[in-house]
Design an enzyme around this catalytic site. Structure first.
Site, mmCIF file in Angstrom:
data_model
loop_
_atom_site.group_PDB
_atom_site.id
_atom_site.type_symbol
_atom_site.label_atom_id
_atom_site.label_comp_id
_atom_site.label_asym_id
_atom_site.label_seq_id
_atom_site.Cartn_x
_atom_site.Cartn_y
_atom_site.Cartn_z
ATOM 1 C CB SER A 34 34.046 57.200 41.450
ATOM 2 O OG SER A 34 33.261 57.776 40.624
ATOM 3 C CG HIS A 51 43.561 57.267 38.427
ATOM 4 N ND1 HIS A 51 44.280 57.751 39.709
ATOM 5 C CD2 HIS A 51 42.873 56.335 38.976
ATOM 6 C CE1 HIS A 51 43.844 56.871 40.935
ATOM 7 N NE2 HIS A 51 42.931 55.892 40.291
ATOM 8 C CB ALA A 71 45.253 48.704 36.491
ATOM 9 C CB SER A 72 42.983 51.808 31.588
ATOM 10 O OG SER A 72 41.783 51.459 32.344
ATOM 11 C CD GLU A 89 46.041 55.609 46.187
ATOM 12 O OE1 GLU A 89 45.038 55.237 45.814
ATOM 13 O OE2 GLU A 89 46.724 56.426 45.448
ATOM 14 C CG ASP A 134 37.464 53.926 42.532
ATOM 15 O OD1 ASP A 134 38.710 53.372 43.317
ATOM 16 O OD2 ASP A 134 37.582 54.003 41.548
ATOM 17 C CG ASN A 159 41.032 49.569 41.067
ATOM 18 O OD1 ASN A 159 40.792 48.546 41.524
ATOM 19 N ND2 ASN A 159 40.893 50.895 41.782
ATOM 20 C CB ILE A 160 39.769 48.133 34.361
ATOM 21 C CG1 ILE A 160 41.074 47.378 34.569
ATOM 22 C CG2 ILE A 160 39.612 48.572 32.718
ATOM 23 C CD1 ILE A 160 41.123 45.957 34.098
HETATM 24 P P1 13P Z 1 42.298 53.652 34.771
HETATM 25 O O1 13P Z 1 41.831 55.048 34.944
HETATM 26 O O2 13P Z 1 43.354 53.290 34.344
HETATM 27 O O3 13P Z 1 41.218 52.719 34.322
HETATM 28 O O4 13P Z 1 42.268 53.570 36.451
HETATM 29 C C1 13P Z 1 40.702 53.186 37.077
HETATM 30 C C2 13P Z 1 41.166 53.273 38.791
HETATM 31 O O5 13P Z 1 42.073 53.369 39.243
HETATM 32 C C3 13P Z 1 39.822 53.536 39.422
HETATM 33 O O6 13P Z 1 39.944 53.402 40.713
HETATM 34 O O1 G3H Z 2 39.812 56.455 39.693
HETATM 35 C C1 G3H Z 2 38.920 57.099 39.224
HETATM 36 C C2 G3H Z 2 38.025 56.216 38.722
HETATM 37 O O2 G3H Z 2 38.349 56.244 36.972
HETATM 38 C C3 G3H Z 2 36.603 56.847 38.558
HETATM 39 O O3 G3H Z 2 36.626 58.170 37.975
HETATM 40 O O4 G3H Z 2 35.681 59.898 39.671
HETATM 41 O O5 G3H Z 2 35.407 60.390 37.135
HETATM 42 O O6 G3H Z 2 34.155 58.527 38.189
HETATM 43 P P1 G3H Z 2 35.355 59.455 38.211
HETATM 44 ZN ZN ZN Z 3 41.811 54.577 41.278
#
Ligand code: 13P
Ligand code: G3H
Ligand code: ZN
Length: 309
Positions: free
Chosen positions: A50, A180, A213-214, A134, A82, A254-255
Site C-alpha cells: 500500500s 476493509h 477479505a479477511s 475498482e 494496493d 486481498n488479505i
Molecule cells: P482486509 O482488511 O480484510 O484484510 O482487506 C485487505 C485489503 O483489501 C487490501 O487491499
Molecule cells: O486495504 C488496505 C490495506 O489493508 C493496507 O492498509 O494502508 O494501512 O497499509 P494500509
Molecule cells: Zn483493499
C-alpha cells in the site's frame, strides 16, 4: 525466478476454480512468512504494497526485500501496488519495477474513474505492467440494508462491463459486501453472490478481485485480547463464503487484517509469557511463523491455491 504479471496466474486460477491470495507486506518478517508459506504449499502468490507500506518501509527497501525473497525461494512473484490513489503513485510504482498496479478511483464519479483508470492503463501497459481498478463502494452492510441502498453502494453489473470495455483494465475489484479492517458486518455476514454471479456471467473469464477479505478469526482476536489487546467484537467474512467466491470468477482475494492479527497476537503472547525477552529477534521470529501459518491456511483451506505452482 522473476517478477511476473498476474495474467497467466489469473487465467489458470479461473480455469481451476481457485483464487490467488494477495497479501499485504510492510517489512522483512511479513515477506519471509508469506514466501515460506508459498514455498511449502507450492502456491502462486501476489505480494502487495500500500502507499502506507511504501512510506513505512521506503520504496528502495521494499524492492530489495522482494528481490531477496525471490532469490531465497526461487519463486516467481507478482509485485502489486494496493490502492494507488492517483496516476502519480501508479506511475512511480511502474517506474520502480512493480509488475502490477491498482488505480483506486472508486470514490470518483463513473466517468472520472474511467478517465483516471484509462490514463494508468495506457502508461502501465506500455511498460508491460497490468492494472487493477475498482468500481463500487467497498462498505460492509448493516443489519437491515434496503435493496436501494445495496444498489447504490455495490457494483452495478452492467456498469462493470462497460467500465472494463472502456478502460482496458486487466482486473476489477467489485463491491458485494466486504469491507476493509476487522469490522465488516453488524449483523449476520452476507455477500451478494447473486450480484457476483451476474458480473462474472457478463464477463466470462475476466478476473474479479475481492478486497476486504479477511475473516478475522475469533481465536486470534481472543488471543490478542487475552494478552492485553482490546479488539471488540470483530466480524469478518466467513472463510466458506470466500472459498465459494473463488469458484465464481473471483481470481484475487486481498488479505491484510488477518496477517496483522496473527502477527500481533503471537507477539503479544510471547512477550507477556516471557517478560525477560528484549531481543527483537525473539518475538519477530514468532510473528513471522504466525504469518506463515496463517498464509498457509488461507492457501490450503480458503483460496484453493496450494499445489498449483
Ligand atoms: P482486509 O482488511 O480484510 O484484510 O482487506 C485487505 C485489503 O483489501 C487490501 O487491499
Ligand atoms: O486495504 C488496505 C490495506 O489493508 C493496507 O492498509 O494502508 O494501512 O497499509 P494500509
Ligand atoms: Zn483493499
Amino acid at each position: 525466478m522473476a517478477l511476473i504479471t498476474s495474467t497467466e496466474m489469473f487465467k489458470k486460477a479461473q480455469e481451476g476454480n481457485y483464487a490467488i491470495g494477495a497479501f499485504n507486506v510492510n517489512n522483512m518478517e511479513i515477506i519471509q512468512g508469506i514466501m515460506d508459506a508459498a514455498c511449502e504449499e507450492r502456491s502462486p502468490l501476489i505480494l502487495q504494497v500500500s502507499a502506507g507500506a511504501r512510506r513505512y518501509a521506503k520504496p528502495a527497501y521494499l524492492m530489495k526485500l522482494v528481490e531477496a525473497a525471490m532469490i531465497d525461494t526461487g519463486l516467481d512473484v507478482v509485485l502489486h501496488l494496493d490502492h494507488g490513489e492517483n496516476f502519480d503513485v501508479c506511475k512511480s510504482c511502474v517506474d520502480d519495477g512493480f509488475s502490477s498496479v491498482m488505480i483506486d478511483a472508486s470514490k470518483l464519479s463513473f466517468e472520472e474513474n474511467i478517465a483516471q483508470t484509462k490514463r494508468v492503463v495506457e502508461y502501465a501497459h506500455d511498460k508491460g505492467v497490468v492494472v487493477e481498478a475498482e468500481l463500487g463502494t467497498l462498505a460492509g452492510i448493516e443489519d437491515a440494508v434496503s435493496v436501494a441502498e445495496k444498489d447504490a453502494k455495490f457494483t452495478d453489473p452492467d456498469q462493470a462491463c462497460e467500465f472494463v470495455e472502456r478502460t482496458g483494465v486487466d482486473s476489477l475489484a467489485i463491491a458485494i459486501g466486504t469491507s476493509h479492517g476487522a469490522y465488516k458486518f453488524k449483523g449476520e455476514p452476507m455477500l451478494d453472490f447473486e450480484r457476483l454471479e451476474k458480473i462474472s456471467n457478463l464477463m466470462p473469464g475476466f478476473p474479479i478481485v475481492l478486497h476486504g477479505a479477511s475473516s478475522v478469526p475469533k481465536a486470534f482476536v481472543d488471543l490478542c485480547n487475552q494478552y492485553g489487546g482490546n479488539i471488540p467484537g470483530a466480524q469478518g467474512v466467513p472463510e466458506e463464503m470466500l472459498a465459494k467466491a473463488a469458484t465464481m470468477g473471483v481470481a484475487k482475494i486481498n488479505i491484510d487484517t488477518d496477517l496483522r492479527l496473527a502477527m500481533t497476537s503471537s507477539i503479544r503472547k510471547v512477550m507477556a509469557e516471557n517478560p525477560e525477552v528484549f531481543d527483537p529477534r525473539e518475538y519477530l521470529k514468532v510473528g513471522r511463523t504466525a504469518i506463515k501459518e496463517m498464509v498457509a491456511h488461507k492457501m490450503r483451506n480458503v483460496l484453493g491455491s496450494s499445489g498449483k505452482l
